[in-house]
Design a protein around this motif. Sequence first.
Motif, PDB file in Angstrom:
ATOM      1  N   MET A   1      -9.426  43.701  27.445  1.00  0.00           N
ATOM      2  CA  MET A   1      -9.612  42.665  28.459  1.00  0.00           C
ATOM      3  C   MET A   1      -9.228  41.308  27.891  1.00  0.00           C
ATOM      4  O   MET A   1      -9.533  40.994  26.731  1.00  0.00           O
ATOM      5  CB  MET A   1     -11.078  42.645  28.913  1.00  0.00           C
ATOM      6  N   GLU A   2      -8.561  40.535  28.750  1.00  0.00           N
ATOM      7  CA  GLU A   2      -8.248  39.151  28.384  1.00  0.00           C
ATOM      8  C   GLU A   2      -9.496  38.313  28.567  1.00  0.00           C
ATOM      9  O   GLU A   2     -10.274  38.534  29.514  1.00  0.00           O
ATOM     10  CB  GLU A   2      -7.119  38.634  29.276  1.00  0.00           C
ATOM     11  N   ALA A   3      -9.742  37.405  27.625  1.00  0.00           N
ATOM     12  CA  ALA A   3     -10.926  36.549  27.732  1.00  0.00           C
ATOM     13  C   ALA A   3     -10.523  35.114  27.422  1.00  0.00           C
ATOM     14  O   ALA A   3      -9.532  34.861  26.724  1.00  0.00           O
ATOM     15  CB  ALA A   3     -12.001  37.014  26.757  1.00  0.00           C
ATOM     16  N   LYS A   4     -11.281  34.170  27.959  1.00  0.00           N
ATOM     17  CA  LYS A   4     -10.957  32.745  27.801  1.00  0.00           C
ATOM     18  C   LYS A   4     -12.177  32.020  27.255  1.00  0.00           C
ATOM     19  O   LYS A   4     -13.298  32.238  27.733  1.00  0.00           O
ATOM     20  CB  LYS A   4     -10.582  32.190  29.178  1.00  0.00           C
ATOM     21  N   LEU A   5     -11.944  31.194  26.242  1.00  0.00           N
ATOM     22  CA  LEU A   5     -13.033  30.430  25.623  1.00  0.00           C
ATOM     23  C   LEU A   5     -12.602  28.971  25.618  1.00  0.00           C
ATOM     24  O   LEU A   5     -11.462  28.661  25.233  1.00  0.00           O
ATOM     25  CB  LEU A   5     -13.217  30.951  24.177  1.00  0.00           C
ATOM     26  N   MET A   6     -13.504  28.081  26.100  1.00  0.00           N
ATOM     27  CA  MET A   6     -13.093  26.679  26.238  1.00  0.00           C
ATOM     28  C   MET A   6     -13.978  25.769  25.397  1.00  0.00           C
ATOM     29  O   MET A   6     -15.105  26.100  25.047  1.00  0.00           O
ATOM     30  CB  MET A   6     -13.162  26.273  27.714  1.00  0.00           C
ATOM     31  N   GLY A   7     -13.453  24.591  25.078  1.00  0.00           N
ATOM     32  CA  GLY A   7     -14.249  23.583  24.374  1.00  0.00           C
ATOM     33  C   GLY A   7     -14.320  23.821  22.873  1.00  0.00           C
ATOM     34  O   GLY A   7     -13.468  24.503  22.278  1.00  0.00           O
ATOM     35  N   GLU A   8     -15.373  23.263  22.202  1.00  0.00           N
ATOM     36  CA  GLU A   8     -15.533  23.361  20.745  1.00  0.00           C
ATOM     37  C   GLU A   8     -15.462  24.801  20.260  1.00  0.00           C
ATOM     38  O   GLU A   8     -14.825  25.102  19.232  1.00  0.00           O
ATOM     39  CB  GLU A   8     -16.895  22.738  20.337  1.00  0.00           C
ATOM     40  N   ALA A   9     -16.077  25.711  21.023  1.00  0.00           N
ATOM     41  CA  ALA A   9     -16.108  27.129  20.598  1.00  0.00           C
ATOM     42  C   ALA A   9     -14.688  27.666  20.426  1.00  0.00           C
ATOM     43  O   ALA A   9     -14.426  28.501  19.546  1.00  0.00           O
ATOM     44  CB  ALA A   9     -16.872  27.952  21.626  1.00  0.00           C
TER      45      ALA A   9
ATOM     46  N   GLY B   1      -5.053  34.537  38.163  1.00  0.00           N
ATOM     47  CA  GLY B   1      -4.396  33.525  38.991  1.00  0.00           C
ATOM     48  C   GLY B   1      -4.137  34.091  40.366  1.00  0.00           C
ATOM     49  O   GLY B   1      -4.355  35.285  40.602  1.00  0.00           O
ATOM     50  N   ARG B   2      -3.596  33.255  41.252  1.00  0.00           N
ATOM     51  CA  ARG B   2      -3.402  33.707  42.633  1.00  0.00           C
ATOM     52  C   ARG B   2      -2.539  34.976  42.662  1.00  0.00           C
ATOM     53  O   ARG B   2      -2.827  35.918  43.368  1.00  0.00           O
ATOM     54  CB  ARG B   2      -2.740  32.589  43.441  1.00  0.00           C
ATOM     55  N   ARG B   3      -1.509  34.996  41.779  1.00  0.00           N
ATOM     56  CA  ARG B   3      -0.597  36.159  41.830  1.00  0.00           C
ATOM     57  C   ARG B   3      -0.919  37.171  40.738  1.00  0.00           C
ATOM     58  O   ARG B   3      -0.210  38.134  40.519  1.00  0.00           O
ATOM     59  CB  ARG B   3       0.846  35.669  41.709  1.00  0.00           C
ATOM     60  N   TYR B   4      -1.997  36.913  39.984  1.00  0.00           N
ATOM     61  CA  TYR B   4      -2.355  37.846  38.899  1.00  0.00           C
ATOM     62  C   TYR B   4      -3.787  38.336  39.114  1.00  0.00           C
ATOM     63  O   TYR B   4      -4.727  37.709  38.655  1.00  0.00           O
ATOM     64  CB  TYR B   4      -2.231  37.145  37.542  1.00  0.00           C
ATOM     65  N   PRO B   5      -3.958  39.438  39.842  1.00  0.00           N
ATOM     66  CA  PRO B   5      -5.311  39.874  40.217  1.00  0.00           C
ATOM     67  C   PRO B   5      -6.154  40.385  39.042  1.00  0.00           C
ATOM     68  O   PRO B   5      -7.359  40.507  39.156  1.00  0.00           O
ATOM     69  CB  PRO B   5      -5.048  41.008  41.215  1.00  0.00           C
ATOM     70  N   ARG B   6      -5.514  40.629  37.863  1.00  0.00           N
ATOM     71  CA  ARG B   6      -6.310  41.246  36.794  1.00  0.00           C
ATOM     72  C   ARG B   6      -7.438  40.304  36.366  1.00  0.00           C
ATOM     73  O   ARG B   6      -7.211  39.101  36.164  1.00  0.00           O
ATOM     74  CB  ARG B   6      -5.434  41.550  35.574  1.00  0.00           C
ATOM     75  N   PRO B   7      -8.699  40.811  36.225  1.00  0.00           N
ATOM     76  CA  PRO B   7      -9.826  39.937  35.873  1.00  0.00           C
ATOM     77  C   PRO B   7      -9.759  39.445  34.431  1.00  0.00           C
ATOM     78  O   PRO B   7      -9.376  40.197  33.530  1.00  0.00           O
ATOM     79  CB  PRO B   7     -11.050  40.831  36.090  1.00  0.00           C
ATOM     80  N   VAL B   8     -10.115  38.184  34.255  1.00  0.00           N
ATOM     81  CA  VAL B   8     -10.241  37.567  32.930  1.00  0.00           C
ATOM     82  C   VAL B   8     -11.709  37.224  32.728  1.00  0.00           C
ATOM     83  O   VAL B   8     -12.367  36.766  33.664  1.00  0.00           O
ATOM     84  CB  VAL B   8      -9.388  36.274  32.842  1.00  0.00           C
ATOM     85  N   LEU B   9     -12.220  37.481  31.526  1.00  0.00           N
ATOM     86  CA  LEU B   9     -13.607  37.136  31.225  1.00  0.00           C
ATOM     87  C   LEU B   9     -13.689  35.677  30.767  1.00  0.00           C
ATOM     88  O   LEU B   9     -13.044  35.295  29.785  1.00  0.00           O
ATOM     89  CB  LEU B   9     -14.148  38.049  30.121  1.00  0.00           C
ATOM     90  N   HIS B  10     -14.421  34.848  31.486  1.00  0.00           N
ATOM     91  CA  HIS B  10     -14.681  33.458  31.089  1.00  0.00           C
ATOM     92  C   HIS B  10     -15.942  33.509  30.226  1.00  0.00           C
ATOM     93  O   HIS B  10     -17.055  33.679  30.740  1.00  0.00           O
ATOM     94  CB  HIS B  10     -14.883  32.577  32.318  1.00  0.00           C
ATOM     95  N   ILE B  11     -15.725  33.366  28.898  1.00  0.00           N
ATOM     96  CA  ILE B  11     -16.830  33.536  27.948  1.00  0.00           C
ATOM     97  C   ILE B  11     -17.772  32.334  28.013  1.00  0.00           C
ATOM     98  O   ILE B  11     -17.333  31.187  27.885  1.00  0.00           O
ATOM     99  CB  ILE B  11     -16.290  33.704  26.515  1.00  0.00           C
ATOM    100  N   GLN B  12     -19.061  32.616  28.214  1.00  0.00           N
ATOM    101  CA  GLN B  12     -20.076  31.553  28.193  1.00  0.00           C
ATOM    102  C   GLN B  12     -20.888  31.626  26.909  1.00  0.00           C
ATOM    103  O   GLN B  12     -21.411  30.614  26.439  1.00  0.00           O
ATOM    104  CB  GLN B  12     -20.975  31.672  29.423  1.00  0.00           C
ATOM    105  N   GLN B  13     -21.014  32.838  26.339  1.00  0.00           N
ATOM    106  CA  GLN B  13     -21.709  32.997  25.048  1.00  0.00           C
ATOM    107  C   GLN B  13     -20.945  33.984  24.179  1.00  0.00           C
ATOM    108  O   GLN B  13     -20.444  34.988  24.706  1.00  0.00           O
ATOM    109  CB  GLN B  13     -23.128  33.516  25.273  1.00  0.00           C
ATOM    110  N   ILE B  14     -20.879  33.721  22.876  1.00  0.00           N
ATOM    111  CA  ILE B  14     -20.171  34.607  21.940  1.00  0.00           C
ATOM    112  C   ILE B  14     -20.899  34.600  20.601  1.00  0.00           C
ATOM    113  O   ILE B  14     -21.277  33.530  20.095  1.00  0.00           O
ATOM    114  CB  ILE B  14     -18.689  34.181  21.778  1.00  0.00           C
ATOM    115  N   TYR B  15     -21.195  35.830  20.090  1.00  0.00           N
ATOM    116  CA  TYR B  15     -21.873  35.955  18.794  1.00  0.00           C
ATOM    117  C   TYR B  15     -21.134  36.991  17.957  1.00  0.00           C
ATOM    118  O   TYR B  15     -20.662  37.995  18.514  1.00  0.00           O
ATOM    119  CB  TYR B  15     -23.306  36.479  18.981  1.00  0.00           C
ATOM    120  N   GLU B  16     -21.100  36.814  16.646  1.00  0.00           N
ATOM    121  CA  GLU B  16     -20.558  37.865  15.781  1.00  0.00           C
ATOM    122  C   GLU B  16     -21.615  38.954  15.639  1.00  0.00           C
ATOM    123  O   GLU B  16     -22.814  38.661  15.561  1.00  0.00           O
ATOM    124  CB  GLU B  16     -20.197  37.288  14.408  1.00  0.00           C
ATOM    125  N   ILE B  17     -21.234  40.229  15.553  1.00  0.00           N
ATOM    126  CA  ILE B  17     -22.197  41.326  15.337  1.00  0.00           C
ATOM    127  C   ILE B  17     -21.770  42.178  14.155  1.00  0.00           C
ATOM    128  O   ILE B  17     -20.627  42.133  13.746  1.00  0.00           O
ATOM    129  CB  ILE B  17     -22.360  42.236  16.579  1.00  0.00           C
TER     130      ILE B  17
END
Lengths: 96, 96
Positions: A50-58, A80-96
């Motif tokens: 899955m494609e994911a997007k992370l914004m800002g300092e993170a 996007g309007r012509r790209y129906p595939r879902p992208v995950l907008h990351i709000q929290q991320i931790y290493e495991i």
Amino acid sequence: MDNQLSLCAQIKTADPIRYTPAGLPVLTLWLSHESWQNELGERYLAKMEMEAKLMGEAALSWQHRQGCMVRVSGFLAQKGRRYPRPVLHIQQIYEI
Amino acid sequence: MDNQLSLCAQIKTADPIRYTPAGLPVLTLWLSHESWQNELGERYLAKMEMEAKLMGEAALSWQHRQGCMVRVSGFLAQKGRRYPRPVLHIQQIYEI
């Protein structure tokens, strides 16, 4: 309205950082997931990328973490309007 | 490993019921979602359509519910080896 995904995955690849017109850093990650899930009492091997997007300092702190195992959560939206595939907008991320 | 999506959506379309070789009913639903989400303190209009799969008795009871608003939860897996787009395997479904 509910729209929340919680996922453990490996950071398969990270695109170079780009910036919004307002100068906000944006990092696109490609996550790879594999796990055994339960479907009607049977084991099901769920595989997914899955494609994911992370914004800002993170975005800056995670740009060089290819191969890292993470737990992420956030909401899904189509790319996007012509790209129906879902992208995950990351709000929290931790290493495991 | 975590792989859990919780989503409120409208059942946009429902494919005809099909059956697995073992005779289990399978229903494919196309879910349409739209909500305001929070991204770095800004409001973001998240729009998305997603294919979802419902198996067993529940497939029979939800086959004629096009247009219904539901809350669903389950895990994501790619549709097939050559189809990377994620499909939601519904484990719980409620009308809202």
